[in-house]
Write an enzyme that holds these catalytic residues in place. Structure first.
Site, PDB file in Angstrom:
ATOM      1  N   GLU A 104       0.863  -1.193   0.000  1.00  0.00           N
ATOM      2  CA  GLU A 104       0.000   0.000   0.000  1.00  0.00           C
ATOM      3  C   GLU A 104       0.894   1.236   0.000  1.00  0.00           C
ATOM      4  OE1 GLU A 104      -3.502   0.708  -0.091  1.00  0.00           O
ATOM      5  OE2 GLU A 104      -2.521   2.630  -0.274  1.00  0.00           O
ATOM      6  N   ASP A 154      -8.397   1.544  -7.330  1.00  0.00           N
ATOM      7  CA  ASP A 154      -8.917   2.843  -7.780  1.00  0.00           C
ATOM      8  C   ASP A 154      -9.522   2.681  -9.164  1.00  0.00           C
ATOM      9  OD1 ASP A 154      -7.893   4.654  -5.572  1.00  0.00           O
ATOM     10  OD2 ASP A 154      -6.045   3.680  -6.198  1.00  0.00           O
ATOM     11  N   LYS A 158     -13.123   8.242 -15.285  1.00  0.00           N
ATOM     12  CA  LYS A 158     -13.180   8.959 -16.564  1.00  0.00           C
ATOM     13  C   LYS A 158     -12.355   8.229 -17.619  1.00  0.00           C
ATOM     14  CE  LYS A 158     -13.608  13.498 -14.462  1.00  0.00           C
ATOM     15  NZ  LYS A 158     -12.863  14.650 -13.982  1.00  0.00           N
ATOM     16  N   THR A 227     -14.553  -4.956   2.729  1.00  0.00           N
ATOM     17  CA  THR A 227     -13.489  -3.948   2.837  1.00  0.00           C
ATOM     18  C   THR A 227     -14.120  -2.570   3.033  1.00  0.00           C
ATOM     19  OG1 THR A 227     -13.261  -3.203   0.546  1.00  0.00           O
ATOM     20  CG2 THR A 227     -12.206  -5.300   1.091  1.00  0.00           C
ATOM     21  N   PHE A 229     -13.717   0.169   1.276  1.00  0.00           N
ATOM     22  CA  PHE A 229     -14.253   0.756   0.047  1.00  0.00           C
ATOM     23  C   PHE A 229     -15.508   0.042  -0.421  1.00  0.00           C
ATOM     24  CE2 PHE A 229     -11.873   4.224  -1.908  1.00  0.00           C
ATOM     25  CZ  PHE A 229     -10.915   4.408  -0.924  1.00  0.00           C
TER      26      PHE A 229
HETATM   27  C1  LIG Z   1      -9.842   2.405  -3.673  1.00  0.00           C
HETATM   28  S1  LIG Z   1      -8.637   1.973  -2.509  1.00  0.00           S
HETATM   29  C2  LIG Z   1      -9.190   0.371  -1.914  1.00  0.00           C
HETATM   30  C3  LIG Z   1      -8.551  -0.003  -0.614  1.00  0.00           C
HETATM   31  C4  LIG Z   1      -8.974  -1.366  -0.043  1.00  0.00           C
HETATM   32  N1  LIG Z   1      -8.582  -2.461  -0.902  1.00  0.00           N
HETATM   33  C5  LIG Z   1     -10.462  -1.405   0.213  1.00  0.00           C
HETATM   34  O1  LIG Z   1     -11.160  -2.111  -0.524  1.00  0.00           O
HETATM   35  O2  LIG Z   1     -10.901  -0.748   1.166  1.00  0.00           O
HETATM   36  C6  LIG Z   1      -7.275   1.520  -3.536  1.00  0.00           C
HETATM   37  C7  LIG Z   1      -5.951   1.535  -2.778  1.00  0.00           C
HETATM   38  O3  LIG Z   1      -4.908   1.074  -3.639  1.00  0.00           O
HETATM   39  C8  LIG Z   1      -3.733   1.809  -3.347  1.00  0.00           C
HETATM   40  N2  LIG Z   1      -2.882   1.730  -4.544  1.00  0.00           N
HETATM   41  C9  LIG Z   1      -3.198   2.120  -5.798  1.00  0.00           C
HETATM   42  N3  LIG Z   1      -2.205   1.868  -6.641  1.00  0.00           N
HETATM   43  C10 LIG Z   1      -1.211   1.292  -5.904  1.00  0.00           C
HETATM   44  C11 LIG Z   1       0.073   0.814  -6.221  1.00  0.00           C
HETATM   45  N4  LIG Z   1       0.558   0.875  -7.478  1.00  0.00           N
HETATM   46  N5  LIG Z   1       0.828   0.287  -5.245  1.00  0.00           N
HETATM   47  C12 LIG Z   1       0.343   0.213  -3.974  1.00  0.00           C
HETATM   48  N6  LIG Z   1      -0.874   0.656  -3.613  1.00  0.00           N
HETATM   49  C13 LIG Z   1      -1.643   1.190  -4.567  1.00  0.00           C
HETATM   50  C14 LIG Z   1      -4.234   3.206  -3.023  1.00  0.00           C
HETATM   51  O4  LIG Z   1      -3.325   3.920  -2.219  1.00  0.00           O
HETATM   52  C15 LIG Z   1      -5.537   2.909  -2.300  1.00  0.00           C
HETATM   53  O5  LIG Z   1      -5.359   2.860  -0.892  1.00  0.00           O
END
Ligand SMILES: C[S@@+](CC[C@H](N)C(=O)[O-])C[C@H]1O[C@@H](n2cnc3c(N)ncnc32)[C@H](O)[C@@H]1O
Length: 251
Positions: A104, A154, A158, A227, A229
């Protein structure tokens, strides 16, 4: 620099470090994340500083030796983007015969995950605060992962941002080189367009077998804890799509 600043500053610098071409031009990277500014609480910071040696791993340019790190030969499941880490810790607690490696970039999430891991007393978990694409590329040896978990990445809604989605053919190709025979890829999202995209990408790989009886999505599995999210999406009335593929033993 005070002792209290050390960890977060070091991590932020590593993640944000600009990269340059040999002739000095700035190399613009397409990242799957934007660093959020959430504050690391004093408690989370203390937990990280005091427990990094046992629960944290730093980026390294050579592959990790999982047997030495975990002290056993159990399969290693990688989770990318664990957010605050609650569901990852719950999975580690529920599956003591697996090792979990969580990545993360959001430092407060890493701190929260370590604090919760200590509370639950899990020992089969290590966390990394770094861009997962670089960890996959440099720090994980081929054929050493039992599985990959990617829960609610994420969505980059868009169209002009779709290139920032972490799930791309190159990403899955890299993951496949890291999976051991029979390894799994489990993804979940609450964004239908991303779910379709994930399915399109995963279907491009003949080495993968979709475990969905309908050849698309699987019903939400009980073994995946809710989770943060996902819960947020539920409140907004979003659906949930789970994808579960395994690597075929031979072609
Ligand atoms: C939308 S959140 C979902 C978090 C968690 N999985 C949940 O469902 O609650 C996506 C997470 O992925 C992390 N993230 C995105 N790209 C990443 C990368 N290349 N390496 C590590 N973490 C990443 C972001 O910091 C974010 O906390």
């Amino acid at each position: 620099m005070s002792e209290q600043m050390t960890f977060a500053d070091k991590k932020r610098k590593t993640v944000e470090r600009a990269e340059f071409t040999e002739d000095g031009r700035y190399l613009r990277k397409v990242r799957s994340f934007v660093l959020r500014t959430g504050r690391l609480s004093d408690y989370q910071r203390d937990m990280m500083n005091q427990n990094w040696a046992n629960l944290g791993l730093d980026y390294q340019a050579t592959p990790f030796d999982f047997a030495t790190i975990f002290g056993n030969e159990n399969p290693v499941v990688l989770e990318i983007g664990f957010g605050m880490g609650k569901s990852l810790v719950e999975m580690a607690a529920a599956n003591p015969n697996r090792n979990y490696l969580g990545i993360e970039v959001h430092t407060p999430g890493v701190g929260a995950c370590i604090a919760y891991a200590l509370e639950k007393g899990v020992t089969n978990l290590r966390v990394i605060c770094h861009d997962a694409t670089e960890i996959l590329r440099d720090s994980i040896a081929d054929h050493t992962l039992g599985g990959l978990q990617l829960y609610f990445p994420d969505p980059w809604q868009k169209a002009k941002h779709h290139k920032r989605r972490i799930v791309q053919p190159e990403f899955v190709a890299r993951v496949l080189t890291k999976l051991a025979q029979g390894g799994f890829i489990h993804m979940a999202t609450d964004w239908e367009n991303y779910a379709e995209h994930m399915l399109d990408v995963l279907r491009q790989f003949p080495q993968l077998e979709n475990q969905s009886p309908t050849n698309d999505f699987i019903p939400r599995p009980d073994f995946r804890p809710l989770t943060k999210f996902e819960e947020r999406g539920q409140k907004l009335g979003h659906g949930v799509w789970d994808l579960y593929f395994t690597q075929k033993s031979s072609l």
